[in-house]
Design a protein around this motif. Structure first.
Motif, PDB file in Angstrom:
ATOM      1  N   SER A 161       0.844  79.606  42.974  1.00  0.00           N
ATOM      2  CA  SER A 161      -0.411  80.025  43.590  1.00  0.00           C
ATOM      3  C   SER A 161      -1.117  81.036  42.679  1.00  0.00           C
ATOM      4  O   SER A 161      -1.250  80.800  41.477  1.00  0.00           O
ATOM      5  N   PHE A 162      -1.568  82.169  43.211  1.00  0.00           N
ATOM      6  CA  PHE A 162      -2.302  83.121  42.387  1.00  0.00           C
ATOM      7  C   PHE A 162      -1.452  83.651  41.236  1.00  0.00           C
ATOM      8  O   PHE A 162      -1.986  84.029  40.188  1.00  0.00           O
ATOM      9  N   SER A 163      -0.134  83.668  41.393  1.00  0.00           N
ATOM     10  CA  SER A 163       0.730  84.108  40.293  1.00  0.00           C
ATOM     11  C   SER A 163       0.772  83.083  39.162  1.00  0.00           C
ATOM     12  O   SER A 163       1.222  83.413  38.058  1.00  0.00           O
ATOM     13  N   GLY A 164       0.312  81.858  39.426  1.00  0.00           N
ATOM     14  CA  GLY A 164       0.233  80.866  38.355  1.00  0.00           C
ATOM     15  C   GLY A 164      -0.755  81.293  37.295  1.00  0.00           C
ATOM     16  O   GLY A 164      -0.434  81.377  36.102  1.00  0.00           O
ATOM     17  N   GLY A 165      -1.980  81.590  37.711  1.00  0.00           N
ATOM     18  CA  GLY A 165      -2.979  82.065  36.765  1.00  0.00           C
ATOM     19  C   GLY A 165      -2.581  83.374  36.124  1.00  0.00           C
ATOM     20  O   GLY A 165      -2.806  83.593  34.921  1.00  0.00           O
ATOM     21  N   LEU A 166      -1.962  84.257  36.896  1.00  0.00           N
ATOM     22  CA  LEU A 166      -1.568  85.562  36.358  1.00  0.00           C
ATOM     23  C   LEU A 166      -0.414  85.438  35.366  1.00  0.00           C
ATOM     24  O   LEU A 166      -0.290  86.253  34.446  1.00  0.00           O
ATOM     25  N   SER A 167       0.429  84.418  35.511  1.00  0.00           N
ATOM     26  CA  SER A 167       1.479  84.159  34.522  1.00  0.00           C
ATOM     27  C   SER A 167       0.873  83.686  33.205  1.00  0.00           C
ATOM     28  O   SER A 167       1.366  84.029  32.119  1.00  0.00           O
ATOM     29  N   VAL A 168      -0.209  82.915  33.283  1.00  0.00           N
ATOM     30  CA  VAL A 168      -0.924  82.509  32.065  1.00  0.00           C
ATOM     31  C   VAL A 168      -1.506  83.745  31.373  1.00  0.00           C
ATOM     32  O   VAL A 168      -1.449  83.875  30.145  1.00  0.00           O
ATOM     33  N   VAL A 169      -2.054  84.670  32.165  1.00  0.00           N
ATOM     34  CA  VAL A 169      -2.572  85.925  31.609  1.00  0.00           C
ATOM     35  C   VAL A 169      -1.462  86.675  30.873  1.00  0.00           C
ATOM     36  O   VAL A 169      -1.635  87.111  29.722  1.00  0.00           O
ATOM     37  N   ALA A 170      -0.315  86.848  31.534  1.00  0.00           N
ATOM     38  CA  ALA A 170       0.797  87.597  30.930  1.00  0.00           C
ATOM     39  C   ALA A 170       1.272  86.935  29.641  1.00  0.00           C
ATOM     40  O   ALA A 170       1.595  87.620  28.654  1.00  0.00           O
ATOM     41  N   ALA A 171       1.297  85.608  29.633  1.00  0.00           N
ATOM     42  CA  ALA A 171       1.800  84.881  28.462  1.00  0.00           C
ATOM     43  C   ALA A 171       0.896  85.030  27.247  1.00  0.00           C
ATOM     44  O   ALA A 171       1.330  84.810  26.115  1.00  0.00           O
ATOM     45  N   GLY A 172      -0.366  85.401  27.458  1.00  0.00           N
ATOM     46  CA  GLY A 172      -1.290  85.578  26.352  1.00  0.00           C
ATOM     47  C   GLY A 172      -1.357  86.988  25.807  1.00  0.00           C
ATOM     48  O   GLY A 172      -2.101  87.246  24.850  1.00  0.00           O
ATOM     49  N   ARG A 173      -0.601  87.900  26.369  1.00  0.00           N
ATOM     50  CA  ARG A 173      -0.655  89.294  25.912  1.00  0.00           C
ATOM     51  C   ARG A 173       0.123  89.478  24.604  1.00  0.00           C
ATOM     52  O   ARG A 173       1.130  88.805  24.366  1.00  0.00           O
ATOM     53  N   PRO A 174      -0.321  90.404  23.756  1.00  0.00           N
ATOM     54  CA  PRO A 174       0.264  90.529  22.412  1.00  0.00           C
ATOM     55  C   PRO A 174       1.776  90.714  22.392  1.00  0.00           C
ATOM     56  O   PRO A 174       2.469  90.120  21.557  1.00  0.00           O
ATOM     57  N   ALA A 175       2.311  91.525  23.292  1.00  0.00           N
ATOM     58  CA  ALA A 175       3.751  91.808  23.275  1.00  0.00           C
ATOM     59  C   ALA A 175       4.590  90.597  23.645  1.00  0.00           C
ATOM     60  O   ALA A 175       5.778  90.524  23.309  1.00  0.00           O
ATOM     61  N   LEU A 176       3.984  89.640  24.317  1.00  0.00           N
ATOM     62  CA  LEU A 176       4.743  88.497  24.849  1.00  0.00           C
ATOM     63  C   LEU A 176       4.328  87.183  24.212  1.00  0.00           C
ATOM     64  O   LEU A 176       5.047  86.187  24.319  1.00  0.00           O
ATOM     65  N   ARG A 177       3.196  87.164  23.550  1.00  0.00           N
ATOM     66  CA  ARG A 177       2.565  85.910  23.138  1.00  0.00           C
ATOM     67  C   ARG A 177       3.462  85.023  22.283  1.00  0.00           C
ATOM     68  O   ARG A 177       3.426  83.792  22.392  1.00  0.00           O
ATOM     69  N   ASP A 178       4.273  85.614  21.417  1.00  0.00           N
ATOM     70  CA  ASP A 178       5.142  84.828  20.536  1.00  0.00           C
ATOM     71  C   ASP A 178       6.547  84.663  21.104  1.00  0.00           C
ATOM     72  O   ASP A 178       7.436  84.152  20.412  1.00  0.00           O
ATOM     73  N   ARG A 179       6.742  85.078  22.348  1.00  0.00           N
ATOM     74  CA  ARG A 179       8.090  85.032  22.924  1.00  0.00           C
ATOM     75  C   ARG A 179       8.145  84.200  24.204  1.00  0.00           C
ATOM     76  O   ARG A 179       9.138  84.230  24.923  1.00  0.00           O
ATOM     77  N   VAL A 180       7.059  83.480  24.475  1.00  0.00           N
ATOM     78  CA  VAL A 180       7.008  82.565  25.616  1.00  0.00           C
ATOM     79  C   VAL A 180       7.011  81.140  25.089  1.00  0.00           C
ATOM     80  O   VAL A 180       6.202  80.789  24.228  1.00  0.00           O
ATOM     81  N   ALA A 181       7.927  80.323  25.595  1.00  0.00           N
ATOM     82  CA  ALA A 181       8.051  78.937  25.123  1.00  0.00           C
ATOM     83  C   ALA A 181       7.178  77.980  25.923  1.00  0.00           C
ATOM     84  O   ALA A 181       6.702  76.978  25.395  1.00  0.00           O
ATOM     85  N   ALA A 182       6.972  78.243  27.207  1.00  0.00           N
ATOM     86  CA  ALA A 182       6.158  77.370  28.050  1.00  0.00           C
ATOM     87  C   ALA A 182       5.706  78.155  29.273  1.00  0.00           C
ATOM     88  O   ALA A 182       6.379  79.100  29.711  1.00  0.00           O
ATOM     89  N   VAL A 183       4.544  77.755  29.822  1.00  0.00           N
ATOM     90  CA  VAL A 183       3.990  78.403  31.010  1.00  0.00           C
ATOM     91  C   VAL A 183       3.665  77.326  32.033  1.00  0.00           C
ATOM     92  O   VAL A 183       3.106  76.281  31.691  1.00  0.00           O
TER      93      VAL A 183
END
Length: 384
Positions: A161-183
């Motif tokens: 639900s709303f956490s779906g879009g917010l997980s996409v936001v988190a996955a694009g942040r600099p500290a995490l961007r290269d450490r997420v394999a799939a969203v």
């Protein structure tokens, strides 16, 4: 995902027959998961649902974040077959105890995927705030730190639900961007104010008219109550609305308790002064046509922070999977379509609108080909 489903056994067996002919072995993992998630039973279905499954343990823990420690739960398979999934629930007072979230986490862990479910406190209060993507990001970074929760050095982010879009936001942040394999965004949004405008007006971004679900409208009211009534009425109004929400959740598990809770909400309405009494009456009667226009003027301010909308935030590098029910009346399916368009210049996007899902619940009847498309979606996601 509901524990009961309206899928027919005939459609399931047809899908299984197609699977034998069309699926390659890696896709059997997706088929096994979908059968478990849909709660389908029968000799053949049960046998395939058990394909590649095993036991897992469940541990409650505390997850440190910049906003303080949050409650979490780890589902750890005895025989691990994939990366850690950080799975965040939708807006719900039950948090990580919400039965549908627990069922999804268990189904994933049974297939060999470790799952961490953090519990952002704002979700428990039905609040959608910039703290939410912070907590998702921090939970993932904590899991990637010392402690071997994510020894591969990468995690998957799944949000409902709303956490779906917010997980996409988190996955694009600099500290995490290269450490997420799939969203995965399961019934999620692309632009928050667009969704809230739909909930208030019944008009989707593509101009299609659809009656919005009262659940989403009531969530808006909880977030803007202090702008609608005098300060001395805010807390009493919120408590009445929360009682109604609690009663609505109880309808899934205990009809008698639900009716008692609805009666309490009506009694709380009778004790309120105006204008809080009218607002709670519109909640209790599910009168979204009257409530929506009163909330619409506050939508832009409520949804103004870019961190609440993946279309207004830096895109992830990881592939993004967008799963959405075509008849979703909380967050319309057009949201995933528009989000896919926004993300496609930046990453690989897998979009799957399906009639098999309402709002993040696999509870619709459809034909074998739709079931097969859903199987292939999950197969690709779990195989990333």
């Amino acid at each position: 995902m509901k524990r009961r489903t309206r899928w027919t056994l005939g459609a399931v067996l047809a899908a299984l027959l197609l699977a034998v002919v069309l699926l390659v072995p890696p896709e059997l993992r997706g088929l096994s998961f979908v059968l478990r998630a849909a709660g389908l039973h029968g000799t053949t279905a049960d046998a395939v649902a058990r394909y590649g499954t095993g036991a897992f343990t469940v541990t409650d823990l505390s997850v440190p974040t910049r906003h303080g420690p949050v409650r979490g739960r780890l589902y750890q398979p005895d025989h691990r077959k994939g990366r850690l999934i950080v799975l965040t629930s939708g807006v719900h007072a039950a948090g990580i105890d919400e039965p549908r979230l627990v069922k999804l986490a268990e189904d994933l862990a049974m297939g060999g995927q470790p799952v961490l479910t953090p519990e952002p406190p704002d979700l428990l209060r039905y609040e959608i705030t910039p703290r939410l993507p912070d907590v998702i990001e921090d939970a993932a970074l904590w899991a990637l730190g010392p402690g071997a929760l994510a020894p591969e050095g990468e995690v998957d982010l799944f949000g409902i639900s709303f956490s779906g879009g917010l997980s996409v936001v988190a996955a694009g942040r600099p500290a995490l961007r290269d450490r997420v394999a799939a969203v995965l965004s399961f019934g999620g949004h692309g632009e928050l104010s667009r969704v809230l405008s739909f909930l208030c007006t019944g008009v989707q971004a593509d101009g299609v008219h659809r009656t919005p679900h009262d659940y989403g409208v009531v969530v808006i009211l909880l977030n803007v109550a202090d702008r609608l009534v005098p300060p001395e009425q805010v807390e009493a109004l919120r408590q009445g609305v929360l009682k109604f929400m609690h009663a609505s959740h109880l309808t899934l598990v205990d009809k008698r308790q639900a009716e008692a809770a609805f009666a309490e909400a009506r009694a709380m309405e009778a004790a309120l002064p105006e204008p809080a009494a009218t607002l709670l009456h519109q909640v209790n009667t599910r009168d979204v046509a009257a409530l929506g226009p009163r909330l619409l003027p506050f939508v832009k301010g409520f949804a103004g922070d870019p961190s609440l909308s993946p279309e207004r935030s830096p895109a992830p590098r990881a592939p993004v999977y967008l799963l959405h029910g075509t008849d979703d009346s909380v967050i319309p399916a057009i949201e995933s379509t528009l989000l896919a368009r926004a993300l496609e210049p930046h990453t690989h996007v897998h979009l799957r609108p399906t009639p098999l899902i309402t709002h993040a619940e696999m509870d619709r009847q459809s034909g074998a080909m739709e079931a097969l498309k859903l199987v292939r979606f999950w197969s690709a996601l779990l195989g990333e």
